[in-house]
Design an enzyme around this catalytic site. Structure first.
Site, PDB file in Angstrom:
ATOM      1  N   GLU A 179       0.468  -1.274   0.117  1.00  0.00           N
ATOM      2  CA  GLU A 179      -0.031  -0.517   0.238  1.00  0.00           C
ATOM      3  C   GLU A 179       0.969   1.433  -0.128  1.00  0.00           C
ATOM      4  OE1 GLU A 179      -2.934  -1.020   2.824  1.00  0.00           O
ATOM      5  OE2 GLU A 179      -4.115  -1.368   1.848  1.00  0.00           O
TER       6      GLU A 179
ATOM      7  N   HIS B  47      -1.765   4.740   7.536  1.00  0.00           N
ATOM      8  CA  HIS B  47      -2.945   4.078   7.145  1.00  0.00           C
ATOM      9  C   HIS B  47      -3.711   2.132   7.881  1.00  0.00           C
ATOM     10  CE1 HIS B  47      -5.970   1.182   4.499  1.00  0.00           C
ATOM     11  NE2 HIS B  47      -4.722   0.777   4.368  1.00  0.00           N
TER      12      HIS B  47
ATOM     13  N   HIS C 175      -6.262  -0.670   9.551  1.00  0.00           N
ATOM     14  CA  HIS C 175      -8.183  -1.189   9.066  1.00  0.00           C
ATOM     15  C   HIS C 175      -8.768  -1.510  10.276  1.00  0.00           C
ATOM     16  CE1 HIS C 175      -6.516  -3.883   5.692  1.00  0.00           C
ATOM     17  NE2 HIS C 175      -5.763  -2.255   5.013  1.00  0.00           N
TER      18      HIS C 175
ATOM     19  N   TYR D 243     -12.077  17.943  19.785  1.00  0.00           N
ATOM     20  CA  TYR D 243     -10.948  17.096  19.442  1.00  0.00           C
ATOM     21  C   TYR D 243     -10.910  17.255  18.290  1.00  0.00           C
ATOM     22  CZ  TYR D 243     -10.606  18.275  23.692  1.00  0.00           C
ATOM     23  OH  TYR D 243     -10.669  19.116  25.802  1.00  0.00           O
TER      24      TYR D 243
ATOM     25  N   HIS E 124     -12.743  -0.326   3.745  1.00  0.00           N
ATOM     26  CA  HIS E 124     -11.063  -0.602   3.737  1.00  0.00           C
ATOM     27  C   HIS E 124     -10.748   0.265   4.889  1.00  0.00           C
ATOM     28  CE1 HIS E 124      -7.069  -0.500   0.944  1.00  0.00           C
ATOM     29  NE2 HIS E 124      -6.897  -0.729   2.686  1.00  0.00           N
TER      30      HIS E 124
HETATM   31 ZN   LIG Z   1      -5.023  -1.211   3.524  1.00  0.00          ZN
END
Ligand SMILES: [Zn+2]
Length: 211
Positions: A73, A92, A94, A119, A159
């Site tokens: 990724e 990134h 999940h 916040y 995702h």
């Molecule tokens: Zn991912």
């Protein structure tokens, strides 16, 4: 921050995110800008098992220079950096609640989550939804690039989130805030709620201008 300090920090944050259940298996990836390119977490390694010496290093045109092969990724991270000159790090995940929100029908794709707390407004601000693409599809990088200039946080449909920061700490803090806000949103969605008003959001933005 020196490259070796940054390597240690990526390993430390990776372990912390993994141990708190914010990512699992070999999902999730972290990158940070260095003078001559980027450090990135390698492919197929759990974030609690990173080795500072084996982090992938990419040159300024994105080619693999040293360390293990970068995450598949990597292109998501590079898409963020290409549009955000000030971004020093990208995370990134999940993470469960953010992924759950990324699967909901009937959300505003221009800004998926309501302003639940000040916040959230300060650390994330707004969160556009990037349309679904299959894993590894390069069109996903283009879709992220189209939004990244105006948003340091985006949510990939079905995702998970991609968040840039002006430091590694800031990127991690922002993605954690996003995950907790997604959780609060799901807890409260069936309740009568008071989200922050447009006026309250504007006031937060006046006091803490978005970067
Ligand atoms: Zn991912």
């Amino acid at each position: 921050m020196s490259e070796s300090t940054l390597r240690e920090a990526i390993v430390r944050f990776g372990r912390s995110l993994f141990e708190r259940g914010l990512t699992f298996g070999s999902s999730g990836n972290i990158s940070a800008r260095v003078d001559d390119g980027w450090l990135m977490t390698p492919t197929s390694v759990a974030l609690d098992r990173l080795d500072p010496a084996r982090l992938s290093k990419l040159g300024s045109d994105g080619q693999h220079l040293s360390g293990d092969q970068p995450t598949k990724e990597a292109f998501l991270h590079l898409a963020m950096y290409l549009e955000r000159a000030g971004a020093q790090a990208v995370v990134h995940l999940h993470s469960t609640y953010s992924v759950a929100v990324s699967c909901l029908a009937n959300v505003d794709p221009a800004d998926v989550l309501p302003p639940v707390t000040a916040y959230y407004v300060m650390r994330v601000g707004s969160l556009p939804l990037v349309p679904y693409h299959p894993p590894g599809d390069r069109a996903l990088a283009e879709a992220v690039r189209r939004l990244a200039g105006r948003h340091h946080a985006v949510l990939l449909a079905n995702h998970g989130p991609v968040v840039a920061g002006d430091s590694l700490e800031a990127a991690v803090a922002a993605i954690e805030e996003l995950e907790e806000t997604a959780k609060l949103f799901l807890l409260l969605r069936q309740e009568k709620t008071r989200w922050l008003t447009a006026e309250q959001v504007a006031e937060v933005r006046r006091r803490y201008p978005p970067k």
